[in-house]
Scaffold this active site. Structure first.
Site, PDB file in Angstrom:
ATOM      1  CG  HIS A  71      40.726  39.507  40.012  1.00  0.00           C
ATOM      2  ND1 HIS A  71      41.815  39.452  41.053  1.00  0.00           N
ATOM      3  CD2 HIS A  71      41.061  40.215  39.079  1.00  0.00           C
ATOM      4  CE1 HIS A  71      42.903  40.105  40.422  1.00  0.00           C
ATOM      5  NE2 HIS A  71      42.359  40.573  39.134  1.00  0.00           N
ATOM      6  CG  ASN A  73      46.265  48.201  40.720  1.00  0.00           C
ATOM      7  OD1 ASN A  73      46.536  48.860  39.874  1.00  0.00           O
ATOM      8  ND2 ASN A  73      45.578  46.867  40.407  1.00  0.00           N
ATOM      9  CB  THR A 116      44.167  42.828  31.454  1.00  0.00           C
ATOM     10  OG1 THR A 116      43.479  42.423  32.714  1.00  0.00           O
ATOM     11  CG2 THR A 116      43.319  43.872  30.938  1.00  0.00           C
ATOM     12  CG  ASN A 166      46.515  41.298  40.919  1.00  0.00           C
ATOM     13  OD1 ASN A 166      47.414  40.534  41.805  1.00  0.00           O
ATOM     14  ND2 ASN A 166      46.442  40.697  39.688  1.00  0.00           N
ATOM     15  CE1 TYR A 205      42.579  46.480  39.256  1.00  0.00           C
ATOM     16  CE2 TYR A 205      43.335  44.445  39.262  1.00  0.00           C
ATOM     17  CZ  TYR A 205      43.409  45.469  38.833  1.00  0.00           C
ATOM     18  OH  TYR A 205      44.041  45.715  37.678  1.00  0.00           O
TER      19      TYR A 205
END
Length: 367
Positions: free
Chosen positions: A176, A236, A27, A179, A181
């Site tokens: 994805h 996260n 990112t 992580n 998400y």
């Protein structure tokens, strides 16, 4: 000069990679108006086209899927056109490129959401964490639980994003599911407290990942579809699952049955210790019948070790690719690597993005 397997060509589905290095998704928060890839991204990715495979920065499948300022999307025709310039430039250099499809779930801020609404998640559990919005860091917003009736539309967003990716000239997509998400939020029982068919049992919690995967495969083909998972990362504020081995054995069996072209695994804590929690990645390697990409903290020595022991087929490098557009040549020559400037990782312009010198440029400047 290295003779490592890392520099051997590799057949990935219908494409032949020039080597076994992968540029991991990174990112960079440089999208322009409309969440269109920055024109500078054309040069940025083309500079790194000597990687066997480039995987783009995570790109949201919808406005709802966005979690950070200035990240690119793949849901409008303007975004598709912006990405087409990137893929054309990479292909002109002989490279191959996949786009990472992203929905952040609860790791977002209401200022980024449609009509300033709440971010969505499997359950209305706020993450303890911050996101980058309005040129600064802010606490993530409290999410709401996705309604059962909304889930088909969410899956459709992934399908359309995959279709758009092929229209933009990508060689494939990476889903994805890592992580902390949205897809991982559904998978882990620490973040999913639902009582419907998307919660409770492992089969139910894995359902969304597998349904999204099937929709993407049906749209663009398994040979163009990869996925990223991170079985034990604490990223996260995604708390550990109560039985990560059982959960990810089930998920990977389901992914393998879809004949995906690759499984991209964050081994350990994303960008942190590889031994954050015990986990048998070799078991996933055995269960998955396609290509296995090892990721997290790899240097040349660890890459050589993993490839020699057949623990991975491809090796993903993240931060080293930020500062070294010619990382493959530097690793092959045993040359010193440029150090990345962390202050320029997220947002900004040319500095720390397209201005890192290649080995050839360093030598030329010294002459």
């Amino acid at each position: 000069m290295s003779t490592s397997k890392l520099f051997d060509s590799y057949k990935l589905g219908p494409i032949t990679l020039s080597n076994r290095t992968v540029m991991a998704p990174l990112t960079r928060n440089r999208a322009v108006a409309g969440f269109v890839p920055n024109p500078l991204s054309v040069e940025y990715y083309a500079q790194r086209a000597s990687a066997g495979l480039l995987i783009t920065e995570a790109s949201q499948i919808s406005q709802q899927g966005q979690g950070y300022q200035d990240t690119p999307g793949i849901y409008t025709q303007e975004q598709v056109a912006g990405w087409k310039k990137v893929t054309d430039a990479v292909h002109a250099k002989g490279g191959h490129i996949f786009i990472q499809l992203w929905h952040v779930g609860r790791i977002s801020h209401s200022s980024l959401q449609p009509n300033g609404g709440k971010p969505v998640a499997p359950s209305a559990i706020a993450a303890k964490g911050k996101t980058y919005v309005n040129n600064g860091f802010a606490d993530v917003s409290e999410p709401r639980a996705l309604e059962l009736s909304e889930i088909p539309g969410l899956i459709e967003d992934y399908r359309v994003a995959a279709k758009n990716a092929i229209a933009a000239g990508f060689d494939g997509v990476e889903i994805h599911a890592a992580n902390g998400y949205l897809l991982e939020q559904f998978a882990r029982d620490s973040t999913n407290k639902r009582t419907d068919e998307y919660g409770g049992s492992i089969e139910n919690r894995a359902r969304l990942i597998l349904e999204v995967t099937k929709a993407v495969v049906k749209e663009i083909g398994a040979e163009r579809t990869g996925i990223r998972i991170s079985p034990v990362t604490p990223a996260n504020d995604c708390g550990p699952d109560s039985d990560p081995k059982k959960l990810f054995d089930y998920i990977v069996d389901g992914l393998s049955a879809e004949k995906l072209v690759y499984l991209h695994v964050v081994e350990g804590a994303t960008g942190g210790p590889r031994d954050v929690a015990p986990f048998d990645y070799a078991e996933l390697r055995k269960r998955f019948k396609g290509t296995y990409i090892g990721n997290n903290g790899y240097d040349l020595a660890l890459a050589n070790k993993a490839l020699a022991a057949d623990e991975a087929d491809l090796i993903a490098f993240g931060k080293p690719f930020i500062a070294n557009p010619d990382l493959v040549a530097r690793l092959k020559a045993g040359a010193e690597l440029n150090k990345p400037d962390q202050a320029t990782f997220y947002g900004g312009g040319v500095k720390g993005y397209t201005d890192y010198p290649t080995l050839a440029e360093v030598k030329q400047a010294a002459e």
